[in-house]
Enzyme design. Structure first.
Site, PDB file in Angstrom:
ATOM      1  N   TYR A  89       2.639   6.939   2.108  1.00 17.61           N
ATOM      2  CA  TYR A  89       3.844   7.541   1.525  1.00 17.61           C
ATOM      3  C   TYR A  89       3.530   8.576   0.446  1.00 17.61           C
ATOM      4  O   TYR A  89       4.407   9.301   0.008  1.00 17.61           O
ATOM      5  CB  TYR A  89       4.731   6.470   0.901  1.00 17.61           C
ATOM      6  CG  TYR A  89       5.003   5.277   1.775  1.00 17.61           C
ATOM      7  CD1 TYR A  89       5.244   5.416   3.131  1.00 17.61           C
ATOM      8  CD2 TYR A  89       5.015   4.008   1.245  1.00 17.61           C
ATOM      9  CE1 TYR A  89       5.499   4.322   3.929  1.00 17.61           C
ATOM     10  CE2 TYR A  89       5.272   2.909   2.038  1.00 17.61           C
ATOM     11  CZ  TYR A  89       5.509   3.064   3.370  1.00 17.61           C
ATOM     12  OH  TYR A  89       5.754   1.971   4.148  1.00 17.61           O
ATOM     13  N   SER A 118       0.834  -1.195   0.000  1.00 12.34           N
ATOM     14  CA  SER A 118       0.000   0.000   0.000  1.00 12.34           C
ATOM     15  C   SER A 118       0.873   1.252   0.000  1.00 12.34           C
ATOM     16  O   SER A 118       1.906   1.303   0.662  1.00 12.34           O
ATOM     17  CB  SER A 118      -0.891  -0.002   1.238  1.00 12.34           C
ATOM     18  OG  SER A 118      -1.565   1.223   1.355  1.00 12.34           O
ATOM     19  N   CYS A 119       0.456   2.263  -0.730  1.00 10.35           N
ATOM     20  CA  CYS A 119       1.252   3.497  -0.823  1.00 10.35           C
ATOM     21  C   CYS A 119       0.590   4.673  -0.121  1.00 10.35           C
ATOM     22  O   CYS A 119       1.149   5.759  -0.073  1.00 10.35           O
ATOM     23  CB  CYS A 119       1.504   3.854  -2.283  1.00 10.35           C
ATOM     24  SG  CYS A 119       0.008   4.300  -3.182  1.00 10.35           S
ATOM     25  N   VAL A 120      -0.575   4.480   0.457  1.00 10.29           N
ATOM     26  CA  VAL A 120      -1.360   5.599   0.987  1.00 10.29           C
ATOM     27  C   VAL A 120      -0.575   6.438   2.001  1.00 10.29           C
ATOM     28  O   VAL A 120      -0.689   7.661   2.024  1.00 10.29           O
ATOM     29  CB  VAL A 120      -2.699   5.101   1.579  1.00 10.29           C
ATOM     30  CG1 VAL A 120      -2.485   4.249   2.808  1.00 10.29           C
ATOM     31  CG2 VAL A 120      -3.607   6.270   1.889  1.00 10.29           C
TER      32      VAL A 120
END
Length: 87
Positions: free
Chosen positions: A35, A31-33
């Site tokens: 960053y 998941s990139c949320v």
């Protein structure tokens, strides 16, 4: 992906399935949320955000299954040096 350290995990559709382990290569993106530059409340790798949790689940699977090749992807804002150091 958080559950990958277990022998079974839930799919996106809610089914409980065995987690495969005998693979030659892992290509994964956590998941990139936490960053993303669009997130005003970013969290680091070791905080309890979604991004850190999915990273730890993936890392646990890598330690357990030991694939010969691992390719990770994420946003530019991900803490890449910390990810490298964690391995």
């Amino acid at each position: 992906i958080r559950e990958l350290k277990e022998k079974q995990a839930y799919t996106a559709y809610g089914a409980l399935v065995d987690v495969p382990g005998n693979v030659d290569i892992l290509v994964a993106g956590t998941s990139c949320v936490d960053y993303s530059n669009l997130n005003n409340e970013q969290k680091g790798l070791n905080e309890q955000g979604e991004s850190g949790q999915t990273f730890r689940g993936m890392k646990a699977w890598i330690i357990r299954c030991k694939p010969p090749v691992v390719i990770l992807e994420n946003v530019c804002g991900a803490p890449w040096q910390q990810i490298v150091d964690d391995f």
